[in-house]
Structure formats: structure tokens, C-alpha cells
Motif scaffolding. Structure first.
Motif, short mmCIF file in Angstrom:
data_model
loop_
_atom_site.label_atom_id
_atom_site.label_comp_id
_atom_site.label_asym_id
_atom_site.label_seq_id
_atom_site.Cartn_x
_atom_site.Cartn_y
_atom_site.Cartn_z
N SER A 165 0.83 -1.21 0.00
CA SER A 165 0.00 0.00 0.00
C SER A 165 0.86 1.26 0.00
N TRP A 166 1.87 1.30 0.85
CA TRP A 166 2.74 2.47 0.91
C TRP A 166 3.62 2.58 -0.34
N TYR A 167 3.98 1.45 -0.92
CA TYR A 167 4.75 1.50 -2.16
C TYR A 167 3.92 2.14 -3.28
N PHE A 168 2.66 1.73 -3.40
CA PHE A 168 1.80 2.32 -4.43
C PHE A 168 1.55 3.80 -4.15
N LEU A 169 1.51 4.20 -2.88
CA LEU A 169 1.35 5.61 -2.56
C LEU A 169 2.56 6.41 -3.05
N LEU A 170 3.77 5.91 -2.79
CA LEU A 170 4.97 6.60 -3.26
C LEU A 170 5.02 6.65 -4.78
N THR A 171 4.65 5.56 -5.42
CA THR A 171 4.65 5.53 -6.89
C THR A 171 3.67 6.53 -7.46
N SER A 172 2.46 6.60 -6.88
CA SER A 172 1.46 7.54 -7.38
C SER A 172 1.91 8.98 -7.17
N ASN A 173 2.49 9.26 -6.02
CA ASN A 173 2.97 10.62 -5.77
C ASN A 173 4.12 10.98 -6.70
N TYR A 174 4.99 10.03 -7.00
CA TYR A 174 6.07 10.30 -7.94
C TYR A 174 5.52 10.70 -9.30
N SER A 190 15.71 20.86 -16.02
CA SER A 190 16.46 20.44 -17.20
C SER A 190 17.87 21.01 -17.23
N ARG A 191 18.10 22.06 -16.51
CA ARG A 191 19.45 22.64 -16.49
C ARG A 191 20.45 21.72 -15.81
N VAL A 192 19.97 20.87 -14.90
CA VAL A 192 20.84 19.90 -14.22
C VAL A 192 20.90 18.65 -15.08
N ASP A 193 22.10 18.32 -15.57
CA ASP A 193 22.24 17.20 -16.51
C ASP A 193 21.75 15.89 -15.91
N SER A 194 21.99 15.69 -14.61
CA SER A 194 21.59 14.43 -13.99
C SER A 194 20.08 14.29 -13.86
N LEU A 195 19.34 15.41 -13.91
CA LEU A 195 17.89 15.37 -13.76
C LEU A 195 17.16 15.44 -15.10
N ARG A 196 17.86 15.78 -16.16
CA ARG A 196 17.20 15.91 -17.47
C ARG A 196 16.58 14.59 -17.89
N PHE A 197 17.26 13.48 -17.58
CA PHE A 197 16.73 12.17 -17.91
C PHE A 197 15.39 11.93 -17.21
N LEU A 198 15.28 12.37 -15.94
CA LEU A 198 14.04 12.17 -15.17
C LEU A 198 12.89 12.96 -15.77
N VAL A 199 13.18 14.15 -16.30
CA VAL A 199 12.14 14.97 -16.90
C VAL A 199 11.66 14.36 -18.21
N LYS A 200 12.59 13.93 -19.03
CA LYS A 200 12.25 13.44 -20.37
C LYS A 200 11.47 12.13 -20.30
N TYR A 201 11.85 11.26 -19.37
CA TYR A 201 11.24 9.92 -19.32
C TYR A 201 10.42 9.73 -18.03
N ARG A 203 7.13 9.76 -17.35
CA ARG A 203 5.98 8.86 -17.40
C ARG A 203 6.42 7.41 -17.58
N PHE A 204 7.47 7.19 -18.35
CA PHE A 204 7.95 5.82 -18.53
C PHE A 204 8.49 5.27 -17.22
N LEU A 205 9.23 6.08 -16.48
CA LEU A 205 9.75 5.65 -15.19
C LEU A 205 8.62 5.37 -14.20
N SER A 206 7.59 6.22 -14.23
CA SER A 206 6.44 6.01 -13.34
C SER A 206 5.75 4.69 -13.65
N PHE A 207 5.61 4.38 -14.92
CA PHE A 207 4.97 3.12 -15.31
C PHE A 207 5.82 1.92 -14.88
#
Length: 496
Positions: A165-174, A190-201, A203-207
Motif C-alpha cells: 500500500s505504501w509503495y503504491f502511494l509513493l509511486t502515485s505521488n512520484y 532540465s538545467r541539471v544534466d543528472s535530472l534531465r533524464f528524469l524529466v524526459k522519461y 511517465r515511462f519511469l512512473s509506469f
């Protein structure tokens, strides 16, 4: 079989059915004498008694099959905390001389004022404090709902219920809060190179995160408990739908301007308080079976009070830029700002109202005649009223919060009655848990978000620019050339 035998208790009947022709024992006769109220008024033939006994045994067996569920739900209800029964010791001693009805009224009043004062302090701290508060309330509401489910299902020793239950809560909030982060702060992230990947993908990461939880649940299935486990899986997702999705919509409302958050929330608070007050002093007619203490007097009185309150508080807030401006990320300042030229909704507008009065004129016919004719006359006039257009939208929200909003509370009441509990928790003395106070707020948040999307929202240049800034430099240059050519073709600009 004698009439005494027929009229014995249910347990005695079942014991004597096989030995229908025998005489009752001395112990049975003593038990029958101790329960004379259970004897029927009219004696029936033995055959009827045997048939009735058989039917009763069958129904008793069916009840026995359902009894374990009823038992652990009742035991769960005893173990869950009840907020209306929790009172600070000092306050309890000070109010010990009051009747229970008035003591509860005073306790609810004191903690209502405390919560309203705390809400005002959070508003003063700004939008970031409101967003953090919304997240904290969401987590607490989810915890209260899941605790009920855990109390119901832990008797079976099902594995991983709370962890999943708590895992799905964290996933939904993410997913949901990441969507807001990408929409409003995508440029900065996007200015931070290490975070640009998180912005671009994102929804895929959330799935992918959700798929991990899905596989985890399938691997945790236990034979003989499939139905229970799928029920708790549905339980968790319904809780996520009610709590996480609504808090996401609340955050979106805050970004549209604090007024779109403060006014609806305060309307629900006003309706709740005033409905309680009117019902307490004037309530006579029950409103709905789910909540026996709710009355028509409280429902109607709270509705009128909410409409008046909504118009007054909206008029006051419309005069301050801090409340009416959308919250946007400033590229130049590198932070969230609440600065704008207020839209027409928050600027006084003149409205012309045509006034038409109808009357009759008596016209005499002939000299000294007593015969008269009535001729209808109309006199036209107009009057100009200056007001904020937002007040009309405030009227719509106040009507919804008064008529439909309380059904969120009725839904929660039905939910609690299903599990034989009075409150979701005991965090707020006299009120219950956090979910007991925010059951109507979530329904209101959805309405406001839909209302803004349908009747208010327009394309935001700042939001479009944020999307452009996330493009690569060559893509931005291509967009600029295409936009320049389009403006020149339409003679909007001339750069030659």
C-alpha cells in the motif's frame, strides 16, 4: 410434543428435534420456566414445530457462516481510535460539569478555532507551505484509510499488505507530483544534466515503478486467500484515487492562484460549521439515514450561510495581488513568483441591469361616466452595478459546496458505518481523524479543477515559454523562424 416443548428457546428446539416423542428432561423444563417470554401465544401441531425448527437451523447455519466476518469487523472497530472520544485531560476536567451534548459542542468549537487559526498561519507562509500541507494531509488520510483495511485483513495473516500500500502511494505521488514539477519547473530541472533524464522519461519511469508493485502483488498471492487479497488490492487503489488524485488537483488549483484554493476550502469549512450550528440549535427534521444527526434545518441554514460567506471572502481576496495571481516560475529570478497584472476576473467591471416596472392606468370613457378601462403601461430604466466578475464564479462554487459538497461527508459516513466505526482516527479531539475533516474537501477540489478547466483557463504564455525553453537550441531557433514568418505573412510585424 407439548406446547412447552414447542415454545422453548432456539437452542432447546434444535436439541429436541431428533427426540420428538420423548419427555423433556428436568433441566430443560427449568430452562423453559426461566424464559416464559419465548413461548408462542398459540399452540401449534408438532409437525409445524418440526418444520419451523428445520428452517431455523438452516438459517442459523447460514448466519454461522457469516459470523467470522462480523466478529473480526466488530473487534477491529473496538481497536481503532475514536477521535470524538478523545479529550485532553485538562479540558475534560474543566468541562466535567457540562452535559455530554454541550461538552462535545464546546470541544468541537475550541478545536475548530484552532484549526482555522493554523490554516491562516499556513496561508501567510505562502504557496510552498500550502503544497507541503496538502501533501502531509494526503499521507495522513491515506494512512487512516489503509489502517482500517489492515485491521480487517490482518486476521488472515496476509503478507505485504501495508508494504504494498505504501509503495503504491509513493509511486502515485512520484507520477502526479512529477507531472506538476515538469509543467512548472521543467526549465530549472532540465538545467541539471543528472535530472534531465528524469524529466524526459518521467511517465515511462512512473509506469516501470507501478509494474514493479504489480508483479510484487502477484507474487504475494496466497492460496485460499485470493479473494481477500484482490479485495485489498482494490481497496488500496480506491484509496489512491480518492486521496492522491484529489491532492494533485489541489496543487494544480494552487498554481492557478491562491484564491482558487482558499475560497473553496473556506466554503467547505463554513458550510460544515454553520450546518452543525443550525442543526444543533434548530434541527428537528432528519436529512439522510446515513447520518441520523444531520437535519434539513442544518443543511439549508448552512447553505445560505455559505453563499453569503463566499461572496464576502471573495470580495476581500480579489483586492490583493497575492491571492489572485497565478504562481509561476521566473526564469530571471530563479524562483516562484506571484506577480502579475490581475485578469479581468479580478478587476471591477460594470454591469448594466435593465429595470422594467409594470402598472395600469385607468382611463374614463365619456363625461361623468363610471366606465373605466385598464391599460397596461411599462416604464423602462437601467442601473449600473460595479463588481468583480469572480463573484459570479464564487456563487457557483458556494452553491456546489452547499448542495453537493455535504455528500462527500455522507459517503464517508456510509463507509464508516460499513465497518462499524465512528471516526477514521483520533488526531483531532471532538472531530476524529484528518479524513473526517477533509472528506468533503476532496470532492470540492475536483469540482474547482474541472470548473477552471471548463470556464476559466486559457493558454498561459509563461507556460508555453517554459515548454520552449526545454527544447534544444536548434529546435528553439526553428520555432522562432517559423513564428517570425507566420507573423510577417499576417502583417502583424514587418522586419524588412
Amino acid at each position: 410434543m407439548s406446547s412447552a416443548e414447542v415454545g422453548g428457546g432456539d437452542t432447546e428446539l434444535r436439541r429436541r428435534v431428533p427426540a420428538e416423542g420423548g419427555e423433556p428432561s428436568q433441566q430443560q423444563q427449568q430452562q423453559q420456566e426461566k424464559s416464559p417470554k419465548q413461548q408462542p401465544e398459540h399452540q401449534q401441531p408438532p409437525e409445524c414445530a418440526t418444520t419451523e425448527n428445520s428452517d431455523h437451523v438452516d438459517s442459523e447455519t447460514e448466519n454461522d457462516e457469516r459470523l467470522p466476518d462480523e466478529k473480526y469487523v466488530e473487534e477491529m472497530a473496538k481497536n481503532l481510535p475514536q477521535g470524538t472520544n478523545k479529550t485532553p485531560e485538562v479540558l475534560g476536567q474543566a468541562l466535567s460539569g457540562l452535559p455530554d451534548r454541550w461538552r462535545n459542542w464546546v470541544i468541537r468549537g475550541i478545536f475548530t478555532m484552532i484549526m482555522i487559526s493554523l490554516f491562516c498561519v499556513i496561508i501567510y507562509q505562502g504557496p510552498l507551505a500550502l503544497m507541503i500541507t496538502a501533501l502531509a494531509v494526503q499521507v495522513k488520510c491515506f494512512q487512516e484509510i489503509i489502517s482500517i483495511g489492515y485491521s480487517v485483513y490482518r486476521i488472515h495473516g496476509l503478507p505485504w499488505f501495508r508494504s504494498l500500500s505504501w509503495y503504491f502511494l509513493l509511486t502515485s505521488n512520484y507520477f502526479f507530483y512529477g507531472e506538476n514539477l515538469v509543467d512548472y519547473f521543467g526549465v530549472a530541472v532540465s538545467r541539471v544534466d543528472s535530472l534531465r533524464f528524469l524529466v524526459k522519461y518521467h511517465r515511462f519511469l512512473s509506469f516501470c515503478l507501478y509494474c514493479i508493485g504489480f508483479v510484487w502483488f502477484v507474487l504475494s498471492l496466497v492460496k485460499k486467500y485470493y479473494m481477500k487479497q484482490f479485495s485489498l488490492f482494490a481497496w488500496t487503489h480506491v484509496a489512491l484515487l480518492i486521496v492522491v488524485t484529489q491532492s494533485y488537483l489541489i496543487i494544480q488549483n494552487i498554481f492557478e492562484g491562491l484564491i482558487w484554493f482558499i475560497v473553496p476550502v473556506s466554503m467547505i469549512v463554513c458550510n460544515d460549521v454553520m450546518a452543525y450550528m443550525f442543526g444543533f440549535f434548530f434541527g428537528r427534521t432528519p436529512l439522510i439515514q446515513l447520518s441520523p444527526k444531520k437535519t434539513w434545518e442544518g443543511f439549508i441554514g448552512g447553505g445560505f450561510a455559505t453563499v453569503l460567506f463566499g461572496l464576502v471572502v471573495s470580495y476581500v481576496l480579489c483586492q490583493f495581488q497575492f491571492f489572485v495571481c497565478p504562481i509561476e516560475y521566473s526564469e530571471a529570478q530563479g524562483r516562484m513568483v506571484i506577480e502579475c497584472e490581475p485578469s479581468y476576473l479580478f478587476r471591477p467591471q460594470e454591469y448594466h441591469i435593465a429595470l422594467v416596472s409594470r402598472g395600469t392606468a385607468d382611463v374614463g370613457h365619456g363625461i361623468g361616466s363610471k366606465l373605466y378601462f385598464s391599460i397596461p403601461l411599462q416604464f423602462g430604466a437601467s442601473k449600473t452595478i460595479t463588481m468583480y466578475p469572480f463573484l459570479l464564479h464564487s456563487l457557483s462554487m458556494s452553491i456546489f459546496s452547499s448542495v453537493i459538497g455535504p455528500f462527500g461527508g455522507f459517503f464517508a459516513s456510509g463507509f464508516k458505518r460499513a465497518f462499524k466505526i465512528k471516526d477514521f482516527g483520533d488526531m483531532i479531539p471532538g472531530h476524529g481523524g484528518i479524513m473526517d475533516r477533509f472528506d468533503c474537501q476532496f470532492l470540492m477540489a475536483t469540482f474547482v479543477n474541472v470548473y477552471i478547466s471548463s470556464f476559466i483557463r486559457y493558454a498561459s504564455p509563461q507556460k508555453l515559454l517554459n515548454m520552449v525553453y526545454t527544447l534544444k537550441p536548434e529546435e528553439q531557433l526553428q520555432l522562432f523562424n517559423q513564428l517570425k514568418d507566420s507573423l510577417e505573412d499576417r502583417n502583424i510585424i514587418n522586419l524588412n
